[in-house]
Design a protein around this motif. Structure first.
Motif, PDB file in Angstrom:
ATOM      1  N   ARG A 137       0.653  -1.167  -0.130  1.00  0.00           N
ATOM      2  CA  ARG A 137       0.518  -0.205  -0.015  1.00  0.00           C
ATOM      3  C   ARG A 137       0.709   1.382  -0.243  1.00  0.00           C
ATOM      4  O   ARG A 137       1.913   1.345   0.801  1.00  0.00           O
ATOM      5  CB  ARG A 137      -0.959   0.411   1.427  1.00  0.00           C
ATOM      6  CG  ARG A 137      -2.042  -1.230   1.426  1.00  0.00           C
ATOM      7  CD  ARG A 137      -3.173  -1.625   0.520  1.00  0.00           C
ATOM      8  NE  ARG A 137      -3.900  -1.856   0.528  1.00  0.00           N
ATOM      9  CZ  ARG A 137      -4.331  -3.102   0.095  1.00  0.00           C
ATOM     10  NH1 ARG A 137      -3.177  -3.565  -0.860  1.00  0.00           N
ATOM     11  NH2 ARG A 137      -5.254  -4.135   0.600  1.00  0.00           N
ATOM     12  N   VAL A 138       1.168   2.068  -0.708  1.00  0.00           N
ATOM     13  CA  VAL A 138       1.561   3.256  -1.732  1.00  0.00           C
ATOM     14  C   VAL A 138       0.025   4.182  -0.852  1.00  0.00           C
ATOM     15  O   VAL A 138      -0.337   4.644  -1.723  1.00  0.00           O
ATOM     16  CB  VAL A 138       2.398   3.463  -2.365  1.00  0.00           C
ATOM     17  CG1 VAL A 138       2.776   4.907  -2.146  1.00  0.00           C
ATOM     18  CG2 VAL A 138       3.322   1.962  -2.530  1.00  0.00           C
ATOM     19  N   ILE A 139       0.028   5.273   0.028  1.00  0.00           N
ATOM     20  CA  ILE A 139      -0.671   6.477   0.572  1.00  0.00           C
ATOM     21  C   ILE A 139       0.252   8.023   0.391  1.00  0.00           C
ATOM     22  O   ILE A 139       0.712   7.738   1.572  1.00  0.00           O
ATOM     23  CB  ILE A 139      -1.644   6.174   1.568  1.00  0.00           C
ATOM     24  CG1 ILE A 139      -1.918   4.919   1.265  1.00  0.00           C
ATOM     25  CG2 ILE A 139      -2.610   6.932   2.039  1.00  0.00           C
ATOM     26  CD1 ILE A 139      -2.651   4.413   3.177  1.00  0.00           C
ATOM     27  N   ASN A 140       0.031   8.248  -0.502  1.00  0.00           N
ATOM     28  CA  ASN A 140       0.159  10.090  -0.328  1.00  0.00           C
ATOM     29  C   ASN A 140      -0.455  11.199   0.018  1.00  0.00           C
ATOM     30  O   ASN A 140      -1.722  10.940  -1.023  1.00  0.00           O
ATOM     31  CB  ASN A 140       0.687   9.523  -2.091  1.00  0.00           C
ATOM     32  CG  ASN A 140       1.864   9.235  -2.918  1.00  0.00           C
ATOM     33  OD1 ASN A 140       2.415   8.648  -1.582  1.00  0.00           O
ATOM     34  ND2 ASN A 140       1.535   8.349  -4.126  1.00  0.00           N
ATOM     35  N   GLU A 172       1.392   0.736 -12.613  1.00  0.00           N
ATOM     36  CA  GLU A 172       1.991   0.154 -13.018  1.00  0.00           C
ATOM     37  C   GLU A 172       2.311  -1.135 -11.465  1.00  0.00           C
ATOM     38  O   GLU A 172       3.056  -2.514 -12.069  1.00  0.00           O
ATOM     39  CB  GLU A 172       3.765   0.959 -12.395  1.00  0.00           C
ATOM     40  CG  GLU A 172       4.097   1.743 -13.767  1.00  0.00           C
ATOM     41  CD  GLU A 172       5.330   2.887 -13.109  1.00  0.00           C
ATOM     42  OE1 GLU A 172       5.971   2.674 -12.121  1.00  0.00           O
ATOM     43  OE2 GLU A 172       6.298   3.808 -13.961  1.00  0.00           O
ATOM     44  N   GLN A 173       1.873  -0.882 -10.872  1.00  0.00           N
ATOM     45  CA  GLN A 173       1.775  -2.049 -10.098  1.00  0.00           C
ATOM     46  C   GLN A 173       1.209  -2.746  -9.316  1.00  0.00           C
ATOM     47  O   GLN A 173       0.839  -3.647  -8.513  1.00  0.00           O
ATOM     48  CB  GLN A 173       2.545  -1.222  -8.665  1.00  0.00           C
ATOM     49  CG  GLN A 173       4.066  -0.525  -8.237  1.00  0.00           C
ATOM     50  CD  GLN A 173       5.290  -1.321  -8.956  1.00  0.00           C
ATOM     51  OE1 GLN A 173       4.767  -2.229  -8.686  1.00  0.00           O
ATOM     52  NE2 GLN A 173       6.599  -0.528 -10.139  1.00  0.00           N
ATOM     53  N   ILE A 178      -0.676  -4.156  -5.539  1.00  0.00           N
ATOM     54  CA  ILE A 178       0.343  -2.867  -4.930  1.00  0.00           C
ATOM     55  C   ILE A 178      -0.692  -1.853  -4.983  1.00  0.00           C
ATOM     56  O   ILE A 178      -1.144  -1.317  -6.472  1.00  0.00           O
ATOM     57  CB  ILE A 178       1.861  -2.758  -5.023  1.00  0.00           C
ATOM     58  CG1 ILE A 178       2.464  -4.013  -4.555  1.00  0.00           C
ATOM     59  CG2 ILE A 178       1.855  -1.165  -4.528  1.00  0.00           C
ATOM     60  CD1 ILE A 178       3.432  -3.678  -4.847  1.00  0.00           C
ATOM     61  N   THR A 179      -1.739  -0.677  -4.474  1.00  0.00           N
ATOM     62  CA  THR A 179      -2.300  -0.387  -4.570  1.00  0.00           C
ATOM     63  C   THR A 179      -1.406   1.114  -4.014  1.00  0.00           C
ATOM     64  O   THR A 179      -1.049   1.083  -3.286  1.00  0.00           O
ATOM     65  CB  THR A 179      -3.368  -0.591  -3.617  1.00  0.00           C
ATOM     66  OG1 THR A 179      -3.191  -0.325  -2.706  1.00  0.00           O
ATOM     67  CG2 THR A 179      -4.387  -1.532  -3.556  1.00  0.00           C
ATOM     68  N   ALA A 180      -1.923   2.303  -4.979  1.00  0.00           N
ATOM     69  CA  ALA A 180      -1.625   3.361  -4.946  1.00  0.00           C
ATOM     70  C   ALA A 180      -2.766   4.482  -5.178  1.00  0.00           C
ATOM     71  O   ALA A 180      -3.243   5.143  -5.792  1.00  0.00           O
ATOM     72  CB  ALA A 180      -0.931   3.873  -5.779  1.00  0.00           C
ATOM     73  N   ASN A 181      -2.527   5.241  -3.651  1.00  0.00           N
ATOM     74  CA  ASN A 181      -3.983   6.452  -3.955  1.00  0.00           C
ATOM     75  C   ASN A 181      -3.275   7.826  -2.955  1.00  0.00           C
ATOM     76  O   ASN A 181      -2.426   7.843  -2.163  1.00  0.00           O
ATOM     77  CB  ASN A 181      -4.924   5.874  -2.834  1.00  0.00           C
ATOM     78  CG  ASN A 181      -5.718   4.858  -3.393  1.00  0.00           C
ATOM     79  OD1 ASN A 181      -6.655   4.658  -4.880  1.00  0.00           O
ATOM     80  ND2 ASN A 181      -5.299   3.496  -2.659  1.00  0.00           N
ATOM     81  N   ALA A 182      -4.213   8.929  -3.002  1.00  0.00           N
ATOM     82  CA  ALA A 182      -3.604   9.997  -2.750  1.00  0.00           C
ATOM     83  C   ALA A 182      -4.591  10.389  -1.627  1.00  0.00           C
ATOM     84  O   ALA A 182      -6.352  10.256  -1.816  1.00  0.00           O
ATOM     85  CB  ALA A 182      -3.301  11.077  -3.950  1.00  0.00           C
ATOM     86  N   ILE A 183      -4.627  11.052  -0.294  1.00  0.00           N
ATOM     87  CA  ILE A 183      -5.201  11.622   0.172  1.00  0.00           C
ATOM     88  C   ILE A 183      -5.166  12.966   0.512  1.00  0.00           C
ATOM     89  O   ILE A 183      -4.540  13.527   0.042  1.00  0.00           O
ATOM     90  CB  ILE A 183      -5.001  11.406   1.963  1.00  0.00           C
ATOM     91  CG1 ILE A 183      -5.271   9.844   1.488  1.00  0.00           C
ATOM     92  CG2 ILE A 183      -6.411  12.173   2.668  1.00  0.00           C
ATOM     93  CD1 ILE A 183      -5.072   9.021   2.865  1.00  0.00           C
TER      94      ILE A 183
END
Length: 250
Positions: A137-140, A172-173, A178-183
Motif C-alpha cells: 500500500r502506497v498512500i500519498n 504500474e504496480q 500493490i495499490t497507490a492512492n492519495a489523500i
C-alpha cells in the motif's frame, strides 16, 4: 470493522509530529509495526519513544526524504528490524508561501523536492519488498491545494504532481497487488498550522467555507489512511480521497 493490519510494517514520512505522527499512532494501535521518520532527529526520538511507552511497536529512523542514500538506509533499517515493508505513507512536506513574482528559487526547489522527489525516492526504495511479497500500500498525502491556491504555486504544483504520480504508480504496480492512492486534506489544525502568522485568517476562512462546520484534525486524516492501508481497500487504487469537510476550490 476488521482492518487486518496486525503485523504489517508501515513507514510514515514526516511523522515526527502532526498528521504523520497521528497516522503512525493509528497504524500502531491497529497492530502494525511503524517506522517513524522525519528530518528532525529529536522529533523522531520523542515520537517513537512515546509510542513505545504506550505499548506500541515503533522504530525511529531520522532521514531526509530528498537524500537517496538516507532513504536507502531508512528502508534497509525497516527491513532489518521487521523483515518486510507493507505500507508507505508519503507525508513529508511543508509550505513556503509567496506570490510567484517574489518566490525565491530555493523556496520552489525545497517544497517541490521534498514532496515529489521525496515520494519518488521513498516509493522506489520500498517497492522491491512489496513486489517480492505481492502486497503493498502506497498512500500519498496530497492537499486540497492541488486545485490551486494563490501564493502557493510551489506547493500546489507539488501536490498536484503527487496525484499524477499516484495514478501512474497504480497502473504500474497493480499487477503485484500493490495499490497507490492519495489523500487530499483540507484545512487541518496541526501545531505547524497554528504557528503560522496567518493562522487566524485561514481558520476563519475554513470555518466559513467548510460545509461541515468545523476544522479538520490529524485524526481525520489518520482514519482515512487506516482504511486505504487495510484489506478493505484492496480494490481501490489510483484514487484521490478528499478529506476536507466538503470544501474544494473556494
Amino acid at each position: 470493522m476488521e482492518l487486518n493490519l496486525k503485523g504489517r510494517v508501515a513507514i510514515v514520512t514526516g511523522s515526527g509530529r502532526g498528521i504523520g505522527l497521528a497516522a503512525a499512532r493509528a497504524l500502531a494501535e491497529e497492530g502494525a509495526h511503524v517506522v517513524i521518520t522525519d528530518i528532525d532527529a529529536d522529533a523522531v526520538a520523542r515520537s517513537a519513544a512515546a509510542l513505545r511507552e504506550a505499548g506500541l511497536s515503533a522504530l525511529g529512523v531520522p532521514a531526509d526524504v530528498c537524500d537517496a542514500d538516507g532513504v536507502g538506509r531508512l528502508a534497509a533499517q525497516a527491513q532489518a528490524a521487521f523483515g518486510r515493508i507493507d505500507i508507505l505513507v508519503n507525508n513529508a512536506g511543508f509550505t513556503r508561501d509567496m506570490y510567484l513574482t517574489k518566490m525565491p528559487e530555493n523556496d520552489w526547489d525545497a517544497v517541490v523536492d521534498t514532496i515529489l522527489k521525496g515520494a519518488y525516492l521513498c516509493t522506489k526504495a520500498v517497492l522491491p519488498s512489496m513486489i517480492g511479497q505481492r502486497w503493498g500500500r502506497v498512500i500519498n498525502i496530497s492537499s486540497r491545494a492541488h486545485l490551486g491556491n494563490p501564493g502557493q504555486t510551489n506547493y500546489s504544483a507539488a501536490k498536484a504532481g503527487l496525484i499524477g504520480f499516484t495514478r501512474a504508480l497504480a497502473l504500474e504496480q497493480g499487477k503485484f497487488n500493490i495499490t497507490a492512492n492519495a489523500i487530499a486534506p483540507g484545512f487541518i489544525e496541526t501545531e505547524l498550522v497554528k504557528a503560522l502568522p496567518t493562522y487566524e485568517r485561514l481558520r476563519d476562512t475554513a470555518l466559513a467555507r467548510n460545509p461541515v462546520p468545523r476544522l479538520g484534525t490529524p485524526a481525520d486524516i489518520a482514519d482515512a489512511i487506516l482504511f486505504l492501508a487495510s484489506e478493505r481497500a484492496g480494490f481501490i487504487t489510483g484514487e484521490t480521497l478528499h478529506v476536507t469537510g466538503g470544501r474544494y476550490a473556494s
